[in-house]
Enzyme design. Structure first.
Site, PDB file in Angstrom:
ATOM      1  N   GLU A   1      68.459  28.675  25.664  1.00 28.07           N
ATOM      2  CA  GLU A   1      67.246  28.375  26.414  1.00 28.07           C
ATOM      3  C   GLU A   1      66.982  26.874  26.393  1.00 28.07           C
ATOM      4  O   GLU A   1      67.583  26.129  25.608  1.00 28.07           O
ATOM      5  CB  GLU A   1      66.045  29.157  25.871  1.00 28.07           C
TER       6      GLU A   1
ATOM      7  N   HIS B   1      54.310  26.683  31.940  1.00 28.33           N
ATOM      8  CA  HIS B   1      55.665  27.177  32.153  1.00 28.33           C
ATOM      9  C   HIS B   1      56.089  26.788  33.562  1.00 28.33           C
ATOM     10  O   HIS B   1      55.343  26.981  34.525  1.00 28.33           O
ATOM     11  CB  HIS B   1      55.713  28.693  31.983  1.00 28.33           C
TER      12      HIS B   1
ATOM     13  N   ARG C   1      59.843  22.005  28.781  1.00 32.92           N
ATOM     14  CA  ARG C   1      58.985  22.626  29.787  1.00 32.92           C
ATOM     15  C   ARG C   1      58.018  21.648  30.448  1.00 32.92           C
ATOM     16  O   ARG C   1      57.764  21.733  31.653  1.00 32.92           O
ATOM     17  CB  ARG C   1      58.190  23.774  29.154  1.00 32.92           C
TER      18      ARG C   1
ATOM     19  N   HIS D   1      50.590  28.700  30.397  1.00 32.34           N
ATOM     20  CA  HIS D   1      51.391  29.693  29.682  1.00 32.34           C
ATOM     21  C   HIS D   1      51.059  29.804  28.207  1.00 32.34           C
ATOM     22  O   HIS D   1      50.992  30.909  27.671  1.00 32.34           O
ATOM     23  CB  HIS D   1      52.866  29.343  29.846  1.00 32.34           C
TER      24      HIS D   1
ATOM     25  N   ARG E   1      55.429  23.338  22.945  1.00 33.95           N
ATOM     26  CA  ARG E   1      56.167  24.373  22.223  1.00 33.95           C
ATOM     27  C   ARG E   1      57.598  24.497  22.726  1.00 33.95           C
ATOM     28  O   ARG E   1      57.852  24.520  23.936  1.00 33.95           O
ATOM     29  CB  ARG E   1      55.450  25.723  22.377  1.00 33.95           C
TER      30      ARG E   1
END
Length: 542
Positions: free
Chosen positions: A132, A248, A298, A356, A391
């Site tokens: 990811e 997000h 992100r 998000h 995050r």
């Protein structure tokens, strides 16, 4: 430096109770963090878990489509996971907390395997490790393709219901915490029938989730309105870093969205398997923005998409190269696409950034203790220091698992050494019910709050817009009683906008177009409590 809060930003809550109950450990919120606390509480304690919906089904945890980031692969190690976490956190993480969480990850994963969570397997029955964004190694374990959160929560909910010492209160909302001599000793519940119940507890844990539904575009469930933050600050607890919200990059955008309805996510994992971000002309714009292109952190990807949209471009996720494998690898996302009328094997998917995850929250230490005796917090409602200003993908479920277990230990030890609260029925009957509000007026106000939060406290911010938004929030809050839910919502939005205005730099999820660079001067936390707002130096391993 301390700045006074407008008195209308924070209300007060007191109400009549029709019943009184008792427990040793009260957990507010039935997502992954709350269930983890309940399941790890000390044997012999009477535990009550309160959830507004159905445990294992409601909240954000069952909707998590990524997985759990854990350093268990060949060539990987917790120290590499920690390094990636700190890079994503933009110099704002607590290094001690990062190490603690990443080191504990393998043990928490082993527990899930032991209780039967059906994680995806590769050849030889080895765990399948996925890539990811912003991870240097394949370390994200998933279950059911992109149904990780649901399958984890369903497994733990089954164990929860089988535990005789855990009492569930489902379909209830918590309307206030109960304080006794500067200590939290339980909470007022409101059942779906309207009946109110006072629950007295030796230890109380907030695990209420996030606040994404303060925004017009959000992946969060309808109940994610930041209620835990309001409960905490009313009880005297400190809040930290409310300005840091993660957007997000890839929400499936259908062109319009009903109020309060979550936007379906197209997870990072899809880009990790080769999907591309393109504009209407088919141009891969992220290649000119970051060396990792679609797999950049992100905040960077969200701003890249925002910039394209500001130029009038529509932005798409092109996953056609995955072909028919898309449905097999990402069944949940495939269902979302088909419901919206798209075939990801053959069509580009229209996307938008969405609110998000909230990196800020109730300020806690390494065991989840808040600044108020008797009160703990874990999960998204808490500000632990793990995520910093942004995050890292798939660290949220990991944090819930690690801090849920730590909070269970600390709160259990407290409860085992405390006497039962002494509040009497007479003490609890002294308040007034919240004043009623006009439902249509409140709905209009909430719609305006969401639109203002999205346009001015969203992906890109600036002082002029934030100042105007604060003025409008102040005027809106004056229209409603101080003890109404809509007043709380406007107040929390005001605190977020104030924190964003005060931080004159860009860092992680907080981007100011008028201060586009990070500043050493702002290497400090933004702290709110009942007396005002102030700055506090970064301290590792709180």
């Amino acid at each position: 430096m301390t700045q006074k809060l407008n008195r209308r930003m924070l209300g007060s809550a007191a109400m009549k109770s029709s019943k009184m109950s008792y427990c040793d450990l009260l957990i507010i919120g039935g997502g992954l963090a709350g269930m983890q606390v309940a399941l790890h509480a000390a044997a012999g304690l009477q535990v009550m878990l309160v959830d507004g919906g159905v445990v294992g089904e409601s909240g954000a945890s069952p909707q998590a489509k990524g997985g759990v980031a854990v350093a268990v692969g060949d060539g990987d190690a917790p120290r590499f996971h920690a390094a990636d976490t700190e890079v994503a956190g933009a110099g704002f993480c607590d290094a001690g907390i990062v190490k603690l969480v990443c080191d504990a990850g393998p043990a928490r994963l082993a527990e899930l395997l032991d209780v039967g969570v059906p994680f995806d397997r590769a050849e030889g029955d080895l765990l399948m490790l996925n890539h990811e964004a912003a991870h240097r190694h394949r370390r994200v374990v998933r279950a059911g393709g992109d149904r990780s959160g649901l399958l984890i929560c369903q497994t733990l909910a089954g164990r929860l219901r089988a535990a005789a010492h855990i009492e569930l209160r489902q379909g209830c909302k918590v309307v206030a915490l109960i304080n006794e001599a500067d200590e939290v000793v339980g909470a007022w519940l409101e059942h779906s029938s309207g009946r109110r119940e006072a629950v007295l507890a030796k230890a109380t844990v907030l695990a209420t989730g996030g606040l994404g539904q303060l925004y017009a575009r959000s992946s969060n469930p309808a109940e994610a309105m930041g209620s835990g933050l309001t409960l905490a600050i009313r009880a005297g607890a400190q809040l930290a870093d409310l300005e840091f919200v993660q957007f997000h990059p890839t929400g499936l955008w259908e062109g319009a969205q009903a109020a309060g309805r979550p936007v379906a996510l197209l997870s990072e994992a899809i880009r990790g398997e080769g999907a591309l971000l393109v504009n209407e002309r088919g141009h891969r714009f992220m290649c000119a923005i970051h060396p990792d292109a679609e797999l950049a952190p992100r905040d960077i990807v969200s701003r890249g998409i925002w910039a394209e949209q500001a130029k009038g471009e529509r932005v798409y996720l092109d996953a056609t190269a995955l072909g028919e494998a898309f449905a097999r690898r990402f069944p949940s996302a495939f269902e979302d696409c088909r419901r919206a009328g798209f075939d990801p094997a053959r069509q580009r998917l229209p996307i938008t950034p969405v609110a998000h995850y909230h990196m800020g929250g109730v300020k806690v230490d390494a065991d989840g203790r808040t600044s108020v005796s008797g009160l703990w917090a874990c999960g998204e409602v808490a500000s632990t220091g793990l995520h910093g200003a942004n995050r890292l993908a798939s660290n949220s479920l990991l944090e819930a698992l690690v801090f849920g277990e730590r909070v269970a230990r600390a709160a259990s030890e407290w409860a085992e050494n405390r006497e039962a609260p002494r509040s009497s029925a007479a003490d609890l009957e002294g308040g007034q019910r919240p004043a009623p509000v006009d439902a249509a007026q409140a709905a209009r106000a909430l719609h305006e709050v969401r639109e203002l939060m999205w346009s001015t406290v969203g992906v890109v911010r600036n002082a002029a817009d934030l100042e105007q938004t604060l003025e409008r929030f102040d005027a809106l809050s004056a229209e409603f009683p101080a003890d109404s839910a809509i007043h709380d919502t406007i107040g929390l939005a005001s605190l977020m906008a104030l924190a964003a205005l005060r931080r004159c730099e860009s860092r992680g999820g907080h981007y100011r177009s008028d201060f586009p660079q990070p500043s050493e001067r702002w290497q400090m936390h933004t702290i709110f409590d009942s007396s005002g707002i102030r700055s506090e130096a970064l301290i590792e391993s709180r």
